[in-house]
Design a protein around this motif. Structure first.
Motif, PDB file in Angstrom:
ATOM      1  N   GLY A 278      36.549  24.140  50.579  1.00 44.92           N
ATOM      2  CA  GLY A 278      37.825  23.216  50.111  1.00 44.92           C
ATOM      3  C   GLY A 278      39.014  24.176  49.899  1.00 44.92           C
ATOM      4  O   GLY A 278      40.005  23.807  50.288  1.00 44.92           O
ATOM      5  N   ALA A 279      38.638  25.306  49.307  1.00 44.43           N
ATOM      6  CA  ALA A 279      39.632  26.266  48.943  1.00 44.43           C
ATOM      7  C   ALA A 279      40.261  26.919  50.176  1.00 44.43           C
ATOM      8  O   ALA A 279      41.533  27.066  50.073  1.00 44.43           O
ATOM      9  N   SER A 280      39.563  26.999  51.099  1.00 47.74           N
ATOM     10  CA  SER A 280      39.973  27.777  52.525  1.00 47.74           C
ATOM     11  C   SER A 280      41.106  26.736  53.127  1.00 47.74           C
ATOM     12  O   SER A 280      42.120  27.346  53.801  1.00 47.74           O
ATOM     13  N   PHE A 281      40.741  25.424  53.003  1.00 47.75           N
ATOM     14  CA  PHE A 281      41.536  24.624  53.764  1.00 47.75           C
ATOM     15  C   PHE A 281      42.620  24.146  52.966  1.00 47.75           C
ATOM     16  O   PHE A 281      43.714  23.424  53.593  1.00 47.75           O
ATOM     17  N   LEU A 282      42.519  24.026  51.649  1.00 43.54           N
ATOM     18  CA  LEU A 282      43.796  23.554  50.680  1.00 43.54           C
ATOM     19  C   LEU A 282      44.459  24.778  50.045  1.00 43.54           C
ATOM     20  O   LEU A 282      44.873  24.593  48.980  1.00 43.54           O
ATOM     21  N   TRP A 283      44.462  26.081  50.571  1.00 43.56           N
ATOM     22  CA  TRP A 283      44.684  27.138  49.634  1.00 43.56           C
ATOM     23  C   TRP A 283      46.226  27.001  49.117  1.00 43.56           C
ATOM     24  O   TRP A 283      46.595  27.221  48.070  1.00 43.56           O
ATOM     25  N   GLU A 284      47.154  26.473  50.173  1.00 36.39           N
ATOM     26  CA  GLU A 284      48.556  26.440  49.854  1.00 36.39           C
ATOM     27  C   GLU A 284      48.818  25.361  48.670  1.00 36.39           C
ATOM     28  O   GLU A 284      49.623  25.705  47.748  1.00 36.39           O
ATOM     29  N   HIS A 285      48.055  24.366  48.832  1.00 38.30           N
ATOM     30  CA  HIS A 285      48.000  23.053  47.839  1.00 38.30           C
ATOM     31  C   HIS A 285      47.695  23.625  46.296  1.00 38.30           C
ATOM     32  O   HIS A 285      48.382  23.359  45.545  1.00 38.30           O
ATOM     33  N   PHE A 286      46.509  24.441  46.401  1.00 37.75           N
ATOM     34  CA  PHE A 286      46.262  25.039  45.057  1.00 37.75           C
ATOM     35  C   PHE A 286      47.169  25.940  44.540  1.00 37.75           C
ATOM     36  O   PHE A 286      47.534  25.633  43.213  1.00 37.75           O
ATOM     37  N   LEU A 287      47.399  27.018  45.176  1.00 43.73           N
ATOM     38  CA  LEU A 287      48.718  27.790  44.828  1.00 43.73           C
ATOM     39  C   LEU A 287      49.960  27.171  44.478  1.00 43.73           C
ATOM     40  O   LEU A 287      50.686  27.691  43.753  1.00 43.73           O
ATOM     41  N   ARG A 288      50.266  25.946  45.196  1.00 36.84           N
ATOM     42  CA  ARG A 288      51.735  25.494  44.903  1.00 36.84           C
ATOM     43  C   ARG A 288      51.700  24.666  43.628  1.00 36.84           C
ATOM     44  O   ARG A 288      52.635  24.413  43.014  1.00 36.84           O
ATOM     45  N   HIS A 289      50.516  24.160  43.438  1.00 39.85           N
ATOM     46  CA  HIS A 289      50.397  22.845  42.343  1.00 39.85           C
ATOM     47  C   HIS A 289      49.843  23.140  41.178  1.00 39.85           C
ATOM     48  O   HIS A 289      50.073  22.527  40.292  1.00 39.85           O
TER      49      HIS A 289
ATOM     50  N   LEU B 105      48.039  44.771  47.521  1.00 34.83           N
ATOM     51  CA  LEU B 105      47.487  43.458  47.690  1.00 34.83           C
ATOM     52  C   LEU B 105      47.385  42.968  48.963  1.00 34.83           C
ATOM     53  O   LEU B 105      46.503  42.378  49.517  1.00 34.83           O
ATOM     54  N   GLU B 106      48.670  43.151  49.373  1.00 36.98           N
ATOM     55  CA  GLU B 106      48.880  42.554  50.987  1.00 36.98           C
ATOM     56  C   GLU B 106      47.830  43.218  51.995  1.00 36.98           C
ATOM     57  O   GLU B 106      47.802  42.753  53.130  1.00 36.98           O
ATOM     58  N   ASP B 107      47.284  44.251  51.806  1.00 34.23           N
ATOM     59  CA  ASP B 107      46.229  45.186  52.572  1.00 34.23           C
ATOM     60  C   ASP B 107      44.786  44.500  52.537  1.00 34.23           C
ATOM     61  O   ASP B 107      44.323  44.610  53.453  1.00 34.23           O
ATOM     62  N   ILE B 108      44.736  43.670  51.448  1.00 36.47           N
ATOM     63  CA  ILE B 108      43.268  42.967  51.616  1.00 36.47           C
ATOM     64  C   ILE B 108      43.418  41.784  52.590  1.00 36.47           C
ATOM     65  O   ILE B 108      44.218  40.837  52.375  1.00 36.47           O
ATOM     66  N   ARG B 109      42.638  41.723  53.374  1.00 37.00           N
ATOM     67  CA  ARG B 109      42.829  40.583  54.556  1.00 37.00           C
ATOM     68  C   ARG B 109      41.900  39.398  54.072  1.00 37.00           C
ATOM     69  O   ARG B 109      40.832  39.446  53.244  1.00 37.00           O
ATOM     70  N   GLY B 110      42.555  38.373  54.257  1.00 37.22           N
ATOM     71  CA  GLY B 110      41.745  36.799  53.795  1.00 37.22           C
ATOM     72  C   GLY B 110      42.196  36.376  52.597  1.00 37.22           C
ATOM     73  O   GLY B 110      41.081  35.620  51.974  1.00 37.22           O
ATOM     74  N   ILE B 111      43.252  36.618  52.049  1.00 37.56           N
ATOM     75  CA  ILE B 111      43.383  36.162  50.712  1.00 37.56           C
ATOM     76  C   ILE B 111      44.824  35.394  50.592  1.00 37.56           C
ATOM     77  O   ILE B 111      45.724  35.803  51.816  1.00 37.56           O
ATOM     78  N   ALA B 112      45.134  34.514  49.735  1.00 31.70           N
ATOM     79  CA  ALA B 112      46.358  34.016  49.536  1.00 31.70           C
ATOM     80  C   ALA B 112      46.551  34.183  48.049  1.00 31.70           C
ATOM     81  O   ALA B 112      45.689  34.138  47.318  1.00 31.70           O
ATOM     82  N   TYR B 113      47.837  34.179  47.539  1.00 31.75           N
ATOM     83  CA  TYR B 113      48.322  34.398  46.263  1.00 31.75           C
ATOM     84  C   TYR B 113      49.951  34.204  46.156  1.00 31.75           C
ATOM     85  O   TYR B 113      50.549  33.940  47.092  1.00 31.75           O
TER      86      TYR B 113
END
Length: 374
Positions: A102-113, A143-151
């Protein structure tokens, strides 16, 4: 550093909780990687903690976590958000990490809201989460060197380069060394491309297998802990029949007196593999039929035919294994006739158990993407 891994509660109560009460296998895998790296980690199965809400505050105050990782499906995301808000209210410095399908497909939604969410781990998360924990602990590197995360960074939402898929699943420690559970998986991925399923986009359509020895070793460790019943959670356990037979032979050779359920496709079983599965303790196989209407099955890109369905159910029952059928109704194009086709097929194959679902459109599926485009 104290880490909690939480499987949160669902927004709607289920009539039967069987399908939701067990944490995803990946949560135990993440926990095992952390344990192997000598981190203090607890896994909390909070699928029903909403019935005892006072325990949430009590547990968080007692354990004082530095980081909380949540296993987010689609139906439990609000549970994760609500627990995260409680945790932040008790300790604003605690870091909240969402991961899972769920988080992988809605990552932008979670971080934005939702400001409670600090990071999202995308896709297969064991070593990505470990890298993030090391960064949060030592504050070294970028932090940007860690692959596979959003923040978030300076008010903007950032996403790093996609993490590499783990090619050799044996690189993962066996979680049974640290935890007890019943749901196990000997592979990741599914080559099929059903339009209602998120597995192809999350895991990829190339199947990655654990060796029979590695998988049966996990079963043996759990068996020694007193667990004798398992759910084999592979998308299609019988894909590689030679490998399945070897797994069954090893179960028998080691004297593991176990019973288990598996999942398969009607075009991926035969008498030989069913015979070995029954000898090794398999007592139920679930098949996704979805509809008795070929038109509906084609819409769902199921790619199975009526003769294959009938043959698989006849064979499965012949070898003494309970044949369970999944059906979906409410698809576009559903009519009284297509529903009658399903009822007629049920009468023909006579499954010993059935599960019915109304069609839902989940992020990460082709149906969801098509609906967005329309």
């Amino acid at each position: 550093m104290k880490i909690l891994l939480i499987y949160p509660y669902f927004i709607e109560e289920r009539i039967e909780a069987e399908d939701i009460k067990a944490p995803p296998t990946g949560l135990y895998s993440v926990g095992a990687v952390l344990k192997d790296n000598e981190y203090d980690v607890d896994i909390l199965n909070w699928h029903d903690i909403d019935k005892r809400p006072q325990e949430i505050r009590e547990t968080l105050l007692a354990k004082k976590p530095d980081v909380i990782g949540f296993s987010i499906l689609h139906a439990n995301r609000w549970g994760g958000i609500e627990i995260a808000r409680t945790a932040k209210g008790l300790d604003p410095t605690v870091k909240i990490v969402f991961g899972g399908i769920g988080a992988s497909f809605l990552w932008e939604h979670f971080l934005r809201h939702f400001p409670e969410v600090d990071f999202v781990v995308l896709g297969e998360g064991e070593f990505t989460f470990l890298s993030l924990i090391k960064y949060l602990e030592k504050k070294k590197g970028k932090l940007e060197d860690i692959r596979g995360i959003a923040y978030r960074k300076n008010g903007n939402i950032e996403r790093t380069e996609e993490a590499e898929t783990l090619r050799n699943l044996a690189m993962l420690p066996i979680p049974a060394r640290y935890f007890a559970y019943r749901h196990v998986a000997s592979s990741r991925g599914c080559p099929w491309n059903c339009t209602f399923c998120g597995s192809p986009q999350f895991w990829g359509r190339k199947v990655r297998y654990r060796s029979p020895e590695h998988f049966v070793q996990e079963l043996e460790i759990l068996y020694q802990k007193g667990i004798t019943f398992f759910y084999f959670s592979d998308d299609t356990f019988t894909m590689n029949k030679k490998r399945v037979i070897e797994i069954c032979q090893r179960i028998i050779e080691r004297g593991l007196d176990i019973t288990w359920y598996a999942i398969s496709r009607v075009n991926d079983v035969n008498g030989d593999v069913l015979a070995w599965m029954r000898k090794a303790g398999c007592i139920q196989i679930s098949y996704g039929i979805e509809s008795g209407s070929e038109k509906i099955r084609d819409f769902l890109n199921k790619d199975i035919r009526k003769n294959q369905i009938k043959k698989a159910f006849s064979l499965t029952t012949k070898y003494g294994i309970l044949a369970r059928a999944y059906f979906i109704y409410g698809c576009p194009g559903e009519t009284g006739k297509t529903i009658q086709d399903t009822l007629d097929l049920i009468q023909e194959i006579r499954p010993l158990s059935t599960i019915f679902y109304i069609l839902d459109l989940y992020p990460g599926t082709r149906l969801y993407s098509d609906a967005q485009k329309r």
